[in-house]
Design an enzyme around this catalytic site. Structure first.
Site, PDB file in Angstrom:
ATOM      1  N   GLY A 144     -13.251  -3.193   0.271  1.00 35.74           N
ATOM      2  CA  GLY A 144     -14.618  -2.686   0.355  1.00 35.74           C
ATOM      3  C   GLY A 144     -14.855  -1.576  -0.667  1.00 35.74           C
ATOM      4  N   ARG A 173       0.839  -1.215   0.000  1.00 35.59           N
ATOM      5  CA  ARG A 173       0.000   0.000   0.000  1.00 35.59           C
ATOM      6  C   ARG A 173       0.867   1.254   0.000  1.00 35.59           C
ATOM      7  NH1 ARG A 173      -5.247  -1.457   3.469  1.00 35.59           N
ATOM      8  NH2 ARG A 173      -6.586  -1.717   1.676  1.00 35.59           N
ATOM      9  N   GLY A 229      -7.009  -5.686   1.396  1.00 34.81           N
ATOM     10  CA  GLY A 229      -5.809  -5.865   2.207  1.00 34.81           C
ATOM     11  C   GLY A 229      -5.452  -7.321   2.440  1.00 34.81           C
ATOM     12  N   LYS A 264     -15.551  -8.967   6.560  1.00 36.17           N
ATOM     13  CA  LYS A 264     -16.387  -7.773   6.730  1.00 36.17           C
ATOM     14  C   LYS A 264     -17.712  -7.894   5.977  1.00 36.17           C
ATOM     15  CE  LYS A 264     -12.409  -4.802   7.315  1.00 36.17           C
ATOM     16  NZ  LYS A 264     -11.453  -4.316   6.303  1.00 36.17           N
TER      17      LYS A 264
HETATM   18  P1  ADP Z   1     -10.033  -7.936   2.675  1.00 39.83           P
HETATM   19  O1  ADP Z   1      -9.061  -7.255   3.603  1.00 39.83           O
HETATM   20  O2  ADP Z   1      -9.343  -8.697   1.613  1.00 39.83           O
HETATM   21  O3  ADP Z   1     -11.070  -6.973   2.140  1.00 39.83           O
HETATM   22  P2  ADP Z   1     -11.583  -8.861   4.958  1.00 39.83           P
HETATM   23  O4  ADP Z   1     -10.859  -7.889   5.801  1.00 39.83           O
HETATM   24  O5  ADP Z   1     -13.040  -8.648   4.762  1.00 39.83           O
HETATM   25  O6  ADP Z   1     -10.849  -9.021   3.542  1.00 39.83           O
HETATM   26  O7  ADP Z   1     -11.470 -10.354   5.578  1.00 39.83           O
HETATM   27  C1  ADP Z   1     -10.254 -11.032   5.725  1.00 39.83           C
HETATM   28  C2  ADP Z   1     -10.278 -11.946   6.933  1.00 39.83           C
HETATM   29  O8  ADP Z   1     -11.386 -12.821   6.871  1.00 39.83           O
HETATM   30  C3  ADP Z   1      -9.066 -12.844   7.040  1.00 39.83           C
HETATM   31  O9  ADP Z   1      -8.346 -12.478   8.189  1.00 39.83           O
HETATM   32  C4  ADP Z   1      -9.641 -14.269   7.158  1.00 39.83           C
HETATM   33  O10 ADP Z   1      -8.994 -15.064   8.115  1.00 39.83           O
HETATM   34  C5  ADP Z   1     -11.051 -13.993   7.585  1.00 39.83           C
HETATM   35  N1  ADP Z   1     -11.975 -15.081   7.265  1.00 39.83           N
HETATM   36  C6  ADP Z   1     -12.339 -15.537   6.048  1.00 39.83           C
HETATM   37  N2  ADP Z   1     -13.211 -16.547   6.141  1.00 39.83           N
HETATM   38  C7  ADP Z   1     -13.419 -16.763   7.456  1.00 39.83           C
HETATM   39  C8  ADP Z   1     -14.236 -17.662   8.211  1.00 39.83           C
HETATM   40  N3  ADP Z   1     -15.004 -18.582   7.611  1.00 39.83           N
HETATM   41  N4  ADP Z   1     -14.210 -17.579   9.553  1.00 39.83           N
HETATM   42  C9  ADP Z   1     -13.442 -16.647  10.153  1.00 39.83           C
HETATM   43  N5  ADP Z   1     -12.658 -15.781   9.515  1.00 39.83           N
HETATM   44  C10 ADP Z   1     -12.642 -15.814   8.182  1.00 39.83           C
HETATM   45 MG    MG Z   2      -9.116  -6.736   5.658  1.00 40.18          MG
END
Ligand code: ADP
Ligand code: MG
Length: 386
Positions: free
Chosen positions: A368, A38, A345, A199
């Site tokens: 998001g 980033r 992220g 999220k």
């Molecule tokens: P990004 O940062 O790519 O937008 P998020 O922040 O929404 O993604 O989510 C990422 C997190 O979601 C990771 O730390 C991962 O471990 C967690 N995660 C994904 N699936 C599950 C699940 N079934 N149960 C708990 N945590 C999960």
């Molecule tokens: Mg994230």
């Protein structure tokens, strides 16, 4: 959206540059390689401003300190890494507003960089406080937003501040908007979007808008848990995020474009290991990854797609036992002949961990923000630049 390149004279101008330096900081207090993408993504804008002789005032948030000073969320490690990457020395102030900040800025010379302390140490940042935005604005002559990934929320440093200064998009912001706009306006069909991660509260609401634009929507992670639950399928003790499954019923859950897991990996709490399970028989366990049949099904759809957008890991990929689903999807997307855009992220961290980062067609800094943009929603931080 006006571009930074339209500013005729940058020499000696105080440019407030909003960046997203929200990077993971390891226990050693260092931003490691592989976690600094980033920061690297904003280097072209910073280098452009240095070359033009501007005085660069950097604004960023880090983590969720919730409006108070939290030592572990100070930007010192970011200052060090940025300085290393640019090969320039960077001054950091102990706060983002106040007299010390003003004095430091008053002493700046052409081409110098000052990094202000974490914006979210002030609750007014996330509240889009008028006085706080005005105070930030008073520090510079022009405002440039290069924080695409932080522009989906109307916070003071991306929204309120634009009322008080001529405002422009940075080079990264421009690139993100151009590439994502092209992807939604000229989608290569069939187009598939893969949504996972934790999220659910930010990701689920956009699904109903994405239904019109995409031929396939593949879900995993906590996002899938909420959908399963909303469909009346047992999800046991699985995480559901900050989301009321009732909300998910606003989505057309029976639409054939929406693909949900057919098998899952659960944490077997008795023996504390991963176990394969069919959907609907979770009991006291937690769903922590998609299963192999789901991964295979999703990979087939992906391989037949001409455009694939991905945000959100399929499971708890940080633990090896629950990383297979995310790994399979990363492999399928990056080895497909289709055009791929991957953002977020944790998604990028996963991609990098499994060695597929270089193989994506385009990597977006937004998670998001990228999903909201793809759904056709107006992002407050981008609207404010128009
Ligand atoms: P990004 O940062 O790519 O937008 P998020 O922040 O929404 O993604 O989510 C990422 C997190 O979601 C990771 O730390 C991962 O471990 C967690 N995660 C994904 N699936 C599950 C699940 N079934 N149960 C708990 N945590 C999960
Ligand atoms: Mg994230």
């Amino acid at each position: 959206m006006k571009s930074l390149k339209e500013i005729k004279k940058l020499k000696d101008k105080k440019v407030i540059l909003r960046v997203d330096f929200n990077v993971p900081i390891g226990k050693d207090g260092v931003v490691d390689k592989g976690e600094d993408w980033r920061i690297r993504a904003t280097l072209p804008t910073i280098e452009y401003l240095v070359k033009k002789g501007a005085k660069i005032i950097l604004l960023s948030h880090l983590g969720r300190p919730d409006g108070k000073v939290v030592e572990e969320f100070r930007l010192g490690p970011v200052q060090d890494r940025l300085s290393e990457l640019l090969g320039l020395s960077i001054t950091k102030t102990p706060d983002c507003i106040g007299d010390v900040v003003k004095e430091t800025i008053a002493e700046m010379k052409m081409g110098e960089i000052v990094l202000l302390e974490n914006l979210r140490f002030h609750k007014e940042e996330e509240e889009n406080g008028e006085a706080f935005a005005k105070e930030l604005a008073s520090l510079g002559d022009v405002y440039v937003n290069d924080a695409f990934s932080a522009s989906h929320r109307a916070h003071a440093s991306v929204h309120g501040i634009t009322k008080y200064l001529p405002s422009y998009a940075g080079l990264l912001m421009e690139k993100e908007v151009d590439i994502l706009t092209d992807a939604i306006n000229n989608p290569k069909k069939p187009a598939t979007i893969v949504i996972g991660g934790a999220k659910a509260e930010t990701k689920l609401p956009v699904i109903k808008f994405l239904m019109d634009k995409f031929d396939n929507i593949l879900v995993g992670g906590v996002v899938a848990n909420v959908i399963l639950k909303a469909k009346g399928i047992d999800t046991g003790k699985s995480l559901l995020g900050d989301m009321d499954p009732e909300e998910a019923k606003k989505i057309d859950l029976d639409n054939t474009k929406l693909h949900i897991p057919v098998d899952v990996i659960i944490c077997n709490s008795e023996v504390k290991t991963a176990a394969l399970s069919a959907i609907g028989k979770i009991g006291d366990e937690r769903i922590l990854d998609i299963g192999p049949d789901t991964a295979e099904l999703y990979a087939k759809i992906i391989s037949e797609s001409k455009m694939i957008i991905w945000n959100g890991p399929m499971g708890l990929f940080e633990k090896d036992a629950f990383s297979q689903g995310t790994k399979e999807i990363a492999k399928a997307i990056t080895s497909s002949k289709g055009y791929s855009i991957i953002g977020g992220g944790d998604t990028i961290t996963a991609l990098d961990k499994f060695g597929y980062l270089e193989k994506a067609s385009y990597v977006s800094t937004g998670g998001g923000a990228m999903l909201e943009f793809m759904s056709g929603e107006k992002l407050p931080g981008i609207e404010a630049l128009n």
